[in-house]
Design an enzyme around this catalytic site. Structure first.
Site, short mmCIF file in Angstrom:
data_model
loop_
_atom_site.label_atom_id
_atom_site.label_comp_id
_atom_site.label_asym_id
_atom_site.label_seq_id
_atom_site.Cartn_x
_atom_site.Cartn_y
_atom_site.Cartn_z
N HIS A 191 8.61 8.51 -27.32
CA HIS A 191 7.56 9.34 -26.74
C HIS A 191 7.67 10.80 -27.20
O HIS A 191 6.69 11.37 -27.71
CB HIS A 191 7.62 9.25 -25.21
CG HIS A 191 6.59 10.11 -24.54
ND1 HIS A 191 5.25 9.80 -24.56
CD2 HIS A 191 6.70 11.28 -23.87
CE1 HIS A 191 4.57 10.73 -23.91
NE2 HIS A 191 5.43 11.64 -23.48
N ARG B 96 0.82 -1.23 0.00
CA ARG B 96 0.00 0.00 0.00
C ARG B 96 0.84 1.27 0.00
O ARG B 96 0.40 2.33 0.40
CB ARG B 96 -0.98 0.04 1.17
CG ARG B 96 -1.97 -1.09 1.13
CD ARG B 96 -3.26 -0.74 1.81
NE ARG B 96 -4.21 -1.79 1.57
CZ ARG B 96 -4.26 -2.91 2.26
NH1 ARG B 96 -3.40 -3.10 3.26
NH2 ARG B 96 -5.14 -3.84 1.97
N GLU C 11 -5.23 16.93 -11.77
CA GLU C 11 -5.81 17.07 -13.12
C GLU C 11 -7.33 17.17 -13.12
O GLU C 11 -8.01 16.45 -13.84
CB GLU C 11 -5.33 15.93 -14.04
CG GLU C 11 -5.45 16.30 -15.51
CD GLU C 11 -4.69 15.38 -16.45
OE1 GLU C 11 -3.55 15.00 -16.13
OE2 GLU C 11 -5.24 15.06 -17.51
N GLU D 53 9.31 17.85 -25.31
CA GLU D 53 8.55 18.26 -24.11
C GLU D 53 8.95 19.68 -23.68
O GLU D 53 8.16 20.38 -23.06
CB GLU D 53 8.76 17.28 -22.95
CG GLU D 53 8.35 15.82 -23.24
CD GLU D 53 6.86 15.50 -22.99
OE1 GLU D 53 6.04 16.43 -22.88
OE2 GLU D 53 6.54 14.30 -22.93
N ASN E 226 -1.15 17.97 -21.54
CA ASN E 226 -1.35 16.90 -22.51
C ASN E 226 -1.25 17.39 -23.95
O ASN E 226 -1.48 16.63 -24.88
CB ASN E 226 -2.73 16.25 -22.31
CG ASN E 226 -2.80 15.53 -20.98
OD1 ASN E 226 -1.78 15.04 -20.49
ND2 ASN E 226 -3.97 15.50 -20.37
N HIS F 71 -0.22 15.18 -26.79
CA HIS F 71 -0.21 13.81 -26.29
C HIS F 71 -1.39 12.97 -26.73
O HIS F 71 -1.29 11.74 -26.75
CB HIS F 71 -0.14 13.80 -24.76
CG HIS F 71 1.24 14.07 -24.24
ND1 HIS F 71 1.89 15.27 -24.45
CD2 HIS F 71 2.12 13.29 -23.55
CE1 HIS F 71 3.09 15.22 -23.89
NE2 HIS F 71 3.27 14.03 -23.35
N ARG G 179 -4.32 21.13 -15.39
CA ARG G 179 -3.18 20.22 -15.59
C ARG G 179 -3.28 19.53 -16.94
O ARG G 179 -2.27 19.14 -17.54
CB ARG G 179 -3.09 19.18 -14.45
CG ARG G 179 -1.86 18.29 -14.61
CD ARG G 179 -1.54 17.40 -13.43
NE ARG G 179 -0.39 16.55 -13.77
CZ ARG G 179 0.36 15.93 -12.91
NH1 ARG G 179 0.13 16.02 -11.61
NH2 ARG G 179 1.38 15.18 -13.32
N HIS H 11 0.25 9.93 -28.11
CA HIS H 11 0.13 8.58 -27.54
C HIS H 11 -0.40 7.59 -28.58
O HIS H 11 0.04 6.43 -28.63
CB HIS H 11 -0.83 8.60 -26.33
CG HIS H 11 -0.16 9.09 -25.08
ND1 HIS H 11 -0.87 9.44 -23.95
CD2 HIS H 11 1.14 9.28 -24.76
CE1 HIS H 11 -0.03 9.85 -23.01
NE2 HIS H 11 1.20 9.75 -23.47
N LYS I 53 2.75 11.46 -11.35
CA LYS I 53 1.96 10.50 -12.14
C LYS I 53 2.82 9.26 -12.39
O LYS I 53 3.95 9.38 -12.87
CB LYS I 53 1.59 11.10 -13.50
CG LYS I 53 0.36 11.96 -13.49
CD LYS I 53 -0.03 12.24 -14.94
CE LYS I 53 -1.17 13.21 -15.04
NZ LYS I 53 -1.52 13.49 -16.46
N LYS J 169 6.06 23.34 -15.81
CA LYS J 169 5.35 22.17 -15.29
C LYS J 169 4.96 22.41 -13.83
O LYS J 169 3.83 22.13 -13.41
CB LYS J 169 6.21 20.92 -15.43
CG LYS J 169 5.56 19.70 -14.77
CD LYS J 169 5.52 18.47 -15.60
CE LYS J 169 4.61 17.42 -14.99
NZ LYS J 169 4.78 16.10 -15.51
#
Ligand SMILES: NC(=O)c1ccc[n+]([C@@H]2O[C@H](COP(=O)([O-])OP(=O)(O)OC[C@H]3O[C@@H](n4cnc5c(N)ncnc54)[C@H](O)[C@@H]3O)[C@@H](O)[C@H]2O)c1
Ligand SMILES: [Zn+2]
Length: 514
Positions: free
Chosen positions: A422, A283, A395, A347, A403, A406, A399, A410, A305, A385
């Site tokens: 990427h 956990r 998000e 990026e 993206n 992306h 936020r 993606h 993330k 960022k």
């Protein structure tokens, strides 16, 4: 001890800036003038009046010597406290000094209200201050880290101070420092001790291990740890549940418990996976990131993330799980292959398009210019960022602007079977999404060309490869996480420096030729 000293002429705001910066970085704050007053039981005007400036300077040196032994702090210095070589040498040895520069008008405005506390310029303030400034001009100009404070708000100054230092503190999701500094990897052991982190286990990939594992292992051993190391194969193709499973098993084998620390040393793939494995193991165990690619320094390692890919799509499984520390060492980028550097620059361009036109301009000057100014562009991109995720860590809103590029990116990455990196896919995605923005009249005509030109100058691809079936890309986009009720939310560029979130229902619009 790595103190942060705030220095500059009278009225430049050293105390306010120092205090606010200390709060922001969650560090103790020391005002050296206050410390002198407390130590001596006299006010500074009284000391200067009753004794002499040399006596005061003597007290100043003594006070500085004492505070240096405190834990890491932000220290506001008196306006002439580093005139003595001895003091300057002490400060330079024990930390970094930020000089606050200001025009005389700014200083006079600020001083108006509290002239009485500044005996060295009392009387004809303007004349005395201007004399003092010309006497000290060369001295103040000799400090390499500086901020011009005129006409700036305190938050702008604090952001600039963090940028200049390469030292940021995030508190939106979790509380952690991001430290950008040459050779910081070699201090990992010491920093773990300082934060009370225990029992480190390093997760890395086979490429990074070759170049950098010895350094981190040595640093951890030197601090008395007995580090373990798990190496996984490199590349996005391994960002899978199978790899996560092998990490969990490794954690068990090495006897990790909830007090242990997972150290992710590698690019975004390692960070995402080690972070996810750490977030779910028992956990949650603490984790620290040592990003080793440009892409992970400016983006993946910050913001909490984590996750992995499914065959159906990228990053479909994941968690929000902030690291406890991020140590970004620009020196490790020396071993990064050029294609990976280029991929990371996508990026950086993204950060510029989202909210920093100056950063975008820097990127527009081509690959060599960007690489020649790497430290600067990394710091600027990190700030973009950081500002966004601090405002919206989970998000729920803005936020999603990160993206940009992306949604298409993606899909391209996935449709290519991860042959396309990427960052490369994000570059292609940014151009496709800018074209979409023009078609939807969200952006003026020509924006996609401006973005494409900059990306091309960095040797990034800008077109969806001809061999990728369009219907597959559309299908991949429809599986995107940024989707509600079948409608995909795009982050579309409006102009350089501004992005808006726009819901798009008809995904085939993205692939239109015109
Ligand atoms: N979590 C986030 O917020 C976030 C943000 C952006 C991207 N990402 C993810 O990051 C991933 C991409 O990251 P990446 O581009 O860093 O890829 P990566 O981790 O695959 O690294 C790229 C390649 O460089 C090698 N490498 C890494 N550091 C090296 C070094 N210093 N010297 C030599 N070789 C080195 C790696 O072994 C790998 O082959 C994607 O999976 C993407 O989804 C996550
Ligand atoms: Zn990305």
């Amino acid at each position: 001890m790595n103190h942060i000293f705030i220095y500059g002429p009278p009225g430049s705001g050293k105390t306010t800036v120092g205090y606010t910066l200390a709060q922001r970085l969650e560090l103790p704050f020391i005002d050296l003038d206050r410390a002198i007053e407390v130590n001596s039981g006299m006010t500074i005007p009284f000391i200067l009046e009753q004794q002499s400036e040399p006596v005061f300077r003597e007290m100043e040196s003594a006070a500085l010597r004492t505070v240096l032994d405190n834990e890491e702090s932000v220290i506001a210095l008196g306006g002439g406290s580093l005139l003595r070589d001895e003091n300057r040498a002490m400060a330079e040895e024990r930390g970094r000094i930020i000089l606050l520069h200001a025009e005389i008008e700014t200083l006079l405005n600020r001083l108006d209200s509290d002239v009485i506390k500044r005996p060295l310029i009392m009387g004809n303030v303007k004349e005395n201050l201007s004399r003092l400034l010309s006497r000290r001009e060369a001295h103040y100009r000799s400090f390499p880290l500086s901020i011009q404070v005129d006409n700036k708000t305190i938050s702008q100054i604090i952001l600039e101070a963090q940028t200049v230092l390469g030292r940021y503190h995030l508190s939106g999701m979790g509380h952690y420092d991001v430290i950008l500094q040459d050779n910081i990897i070699e201090q990992t052991g010491k920093l773990l001790l300082k934060h009370g982190f225990k029992n480190p286990l390093v997760v890395t990939d086979e490429n990074v291990k070759k170049f950098h594992a010895a350094k981190i292992v040595a640093s951890l051993r030197d601090s008395g740890f007995n580090p373990k190391l798990i190496t996984i194969p490199a590349g996005e193709a391994y960002k899978t549940l199978d790899t996560i499973h092998s990490l969990w098993q490794g954690f068990i084998e090495y006897g990790l418990d909830r007090k242990s620390t997972v150290i992710a040393m590698g690019g975004g793939v390692i960070g995402d996976m080690a972070g996810f494995a750490a977030s779910t193991f028992m956990r949650g165990v603490g984790w620290v990131v040592l990003p080793t690619t440009l892409l992970s320094m400016v983006d993946a390692s910050i913001g909490g993330k984590t996750g992995f890919d499914l065959s159906e799509g990228k990053n479909l499984i994941g968690s929000f799980y902030p690291p406890r520390l991020v140590l970004a060492d620009l020196q490790v980028l020396k071993t990064l292959p050029e294609e990976e550097m280029i991929s990371g620059l996508a990026e950086v361009v993204k950060a510029g398009v989202i909210s920093n036109p100056i950063l975008f301009q820097m990127c527009s000057r081509g690959f060599n210019h960007a690489i020649g100014n790497l430290e600067d562009i990394v710091k600027q991109a990190v700030v973009v960022k950081m500002q966004i995720i601090e405002e919206d860590p989970f998000e729920n809103g803005i936020r999603a602007k990160l993206n940009l590029g992306h949604t298409v990116g993606h899909a391209v990455e996935k449709a290519s079977g991860y042959r396309i990196r990427h960052g490369e896919a994000v570059a292609i995605g940014m151009v496709a999404e800018a074209k979409l923005a023009e078609r939807l009249k969200v952006a003026e005509k020509g924006l996609s060309d401006t973005i494409a030109e900059t990306l091309r100058g960095l040797n990034l691809p800008i077109d969806i490869p001809g061999d990728l079936p369009h219907n597959e890309i559309i299908r991949a986009m429809s599986l995107d996480k940024k989707k509600t009720n079948g409608i995909v939310r795009f982050a579309l560029p409006v102009e350089i420096g501004r992005v808006e979130l726009v819901d798009v229902e008809k995904l085939d619009m993205v692939m239109e030729e015109k």
